[in-house]
Design a protein around this motif. Structure first.
Motif, PDB file in Angstrom:
ATOM      1  N   GLU A  79       3.833  -0.449  13.677  1.00  0.00           N
ATOM      2  CA  GLU A  79       3.389   0.942  13.659  1.00  0.00           C
ATOM      3  C   GLU A  79       4.073   1.642  12.487  1.00  0.00           C
ATOM      4  O   GLU A  79       5.293   1.627  12.377  1.00  0.00           O
ATOM      5  CB  GLU A  79       3.753   1.635  14.971  1.00  0.00           C
ATOM      6  N   TRP A  80       3.271   2.243  11.619  1.00  0.00           N
ATOM      7  CA  TRP A  80       3.790   2.937  10.440  1.00  0.00           C
ATOM      8  C   TRP A  80       3.862   4.425  10.690  1.00  0.00           C
ATOM      9  O   TRP A  80       2.938   5.008  11.262  1.00  0.00           O
ATOM     10  CB  TRP A  80       2.920   2.624   9.224  1.00  0.00           C
ATOM     11  N   PRO A 121       0.813  -1.217   0.000  1.00  0.00           N
ATOM     12  CA  PRO A 121       0.000   0.000   0.000  1.00  0.00           C
ATOM     13  C   PRO A 121       0.850   1.274   0.000  1.00  0.00           C
ATOM     14  O   PRO A 121       1.926   1.320   0.597  1.00  0.00           O
ATOM     15  CB  PRO A 121      -0.823  -0.104   1.280  1.00  0.00           C
ATOM     16  N   ALA A 122       0.354   2.293  -0.682  1.00  0.00           N
ATOM     17  CA  ALA A 122       1.088   3.556  -0.868  1.00  0.00           C
ATOM     18  C   ALA A 122       1.366   4.283   0.443  1.00  0.00           C
ATOM     19  O   ALA A 122       2.303   5.070   0.513  1.00  0.00           O
ATOM     20  CB  ALA A 122       0.315   4.471  -1.820  1.00  0.00           C
ATOM     21  N   THR A 149      10.300   1.125   2.148  1.00  0.00           N
ATOM     22  CA  THR A 149       9.234   1.268   3.134  1.00  0.00           C
ATOM     23  C   THR A 149       9.202   2.706   3.656  1.00  0.00           C
ATOM     24  O   THR A 149      10.160   3.456   3.499  1.00  0.00           O
ATOM     25  CB  THR A 149       9.452   0.343   4.352  1.00  0.00           C
ATOM     26  N   ALA A 150       8.110   3.030   4.317  1.00  0.00           N
ATOM     27  CA  ALA A 150       8.059   4.232   5.157  1.00  0.00           C
ATOM     28  C   ALA A 150       8.758   3.877   6.471  1.00  0.00           C
ATOM     29  O   ALA A 150       9.082   2.714   6.734  1.00  0.00           O
ATOM     30  CB  ALA A 150       6.603   4.626   5.417  1.00  0.00           C
ATOM     31  N   TRP A 151       8.984   4.857   7.316  1.00  0.00           N
ATOM     32  CA  TRP A 151       9.493   4.592   8.664  1.00  0.00           C
ATOM     33  C   TRP A 151       8.474   3.704   9.373  1.00  0.00           C
ATOM     34  O   TRP A 151       7.261   3.907   9.251  1.00  0.00           O
ATOM     35  CB  TRP A 151       9.663   5.896   9.444  1.00  0.00           C
ATOM     36  N   HIS A 152       8.942   2.718  10.088  1.00  0.00           N
ATOM     37  CA  HIS A 152       8.043   1.850  10.846  1.00  0.00           C
ATOM     38  C   HIS A 152       8.815   1.158  11.961  1.00  0.00           C
ATOM     39  O   HIS A 152      10.045   1.196  12.000  1.00  0.00           O
ATOM     40  CB  HIS A 152       7.368   0.817   9.930  1.00  0.00           C
ATOM     41  N   TYR A 185       4.572  -8.212  -2.248  1.00  0.00           N
ATOM     42  CA  TYR A 185       4.962  -9.231  -1.277  1.00  0.00           C
ATOM     43  C   TYR A 185       4.043 -10.440  -1.329  1.00  0.00           C
ATOM     44  O   TYR A 185       2.901 -10.357  -1.777  1.00  0.00           O
ATOM     45  CB  TYR A 185       5.043  -8.659   0.139  1.00  0.00           C
ATOM     46  N   ASP A 186       4.602 -11.553  -0.873  1.00  0.00           N
ATOM     47  CA  ASP A 186       3.872 -12.807  -0.726  1.00  0.00           C
ATOM     48  C   ASP A 186       3.949 -13.210   0.742  1.00  0.00           C
ATOM     49  O   ASP A 186       5.043 -13.203   1.328  1.00  0.00           O
ATOM     50  CB  ASP A 186       4.505 -13.922  -1.566  1.00  0.00           C
ATOM     51  N   VAL A 187       2.820 -13.548   1.321  1.00  0.00           N
ATOM     52  CA  VAL A 187       2.776 -14.017   2.702  1.00  0.00           C
ATOM     53  C   VAL A 187       3.097 -15.508   2.710  1.00  0.00           C
ATOM     54  O   VAL A 187       2.387 -16.302   2.089  1.00  0.00           O
ATOM     55  CB  VAL A 187       1.386 -13.759   3.333  1.00  0.00           C
ATOM     56  N   LEU A 188       4.188 -15.883   3.375  1.00  0.00           N
ATOM     57  CA  LEU A 188       4.547 -17.297   3.504  1.00  0.00           C
ATOM     58  C   LEU A 188       3.976 -17.903   4.773  1.00  0.00           C
ATOM     59  O   LEU A 188       3.603 -19.062   4.805  1.00  0.00           O
ATOM     60  CB  LEU A 188       6.069 -17.473   3.513  1.00  0.00           C
TER      61      LEU A 188
END
Length: 135
Positions: free
Chosen positions: A121-122, A13-14, A48-51, A23-26
């Motif tokens: 937390e994003w 997501p933007a 990524t954004a900061w998280h 991404y793929d969830v394993l």
């Protein structure tokens, strides 16, 4: 033992990623397990954004050339075979270097029973200055 159904690849997501990330969830941490594992693919310069993660995160680079930074630290280059551990609550970002694709396995744990707060937390998007400080 059984073979799990293949997950559909999801576009990041933007509000959490810059540029094209898929991404793929394993492993989704089906109880009693809390382990979550994604394979994440970044287009050149995508990140990524900061998280931060309540229980920390481990990344294992599988291909390409990437960048990672903890808040207040220097931007580090990451390559296939590198494993990066980010402790619980540490703000960070990671993604592909300019001109390079990068893929990694992301491993973290869901909240434990009774643990408060968000699992991840994003924060704000990484600025061009922050991203470019490694070059």
């Amino acid at each position: 033992m059984h073979i799990l159904p293949r997950a559909t690849t999801v576009k990041g997501p933007a509000d959490q990623f810059t540029a094209d990330v898929h991404y793929d969830v394993l492993s989704a941490g089906e109880p009693p397990s809390r382990v979550r594992v994604n394979i994440v693919r970044f287009a050149p310069a995508a990140h990524t954004a900061w998280h931060r993660h309540a229980n920390g995160q481990t990344l294992h680079v599988t291909e390409g050339l990437g960048l990672v930074q903890s808040r207040g630290g220097e931007v580090l280059e990451i390559r296939p075979g590198d494993t990066i551990y980010t402790p619980p609550g540490e703000w960070h970002w990671h993604g592909a270097a300019p001109g390079h694709f990068m893929s990694h396995m992301a491993i973290w744990e869901a909240l434990s029973e009774g643990q408060e707060g968000p699992e991840t937390e994003w924060g704000l998007h990484v600025t061009n200055e922050e991203y470019g400080s490694g070059h």
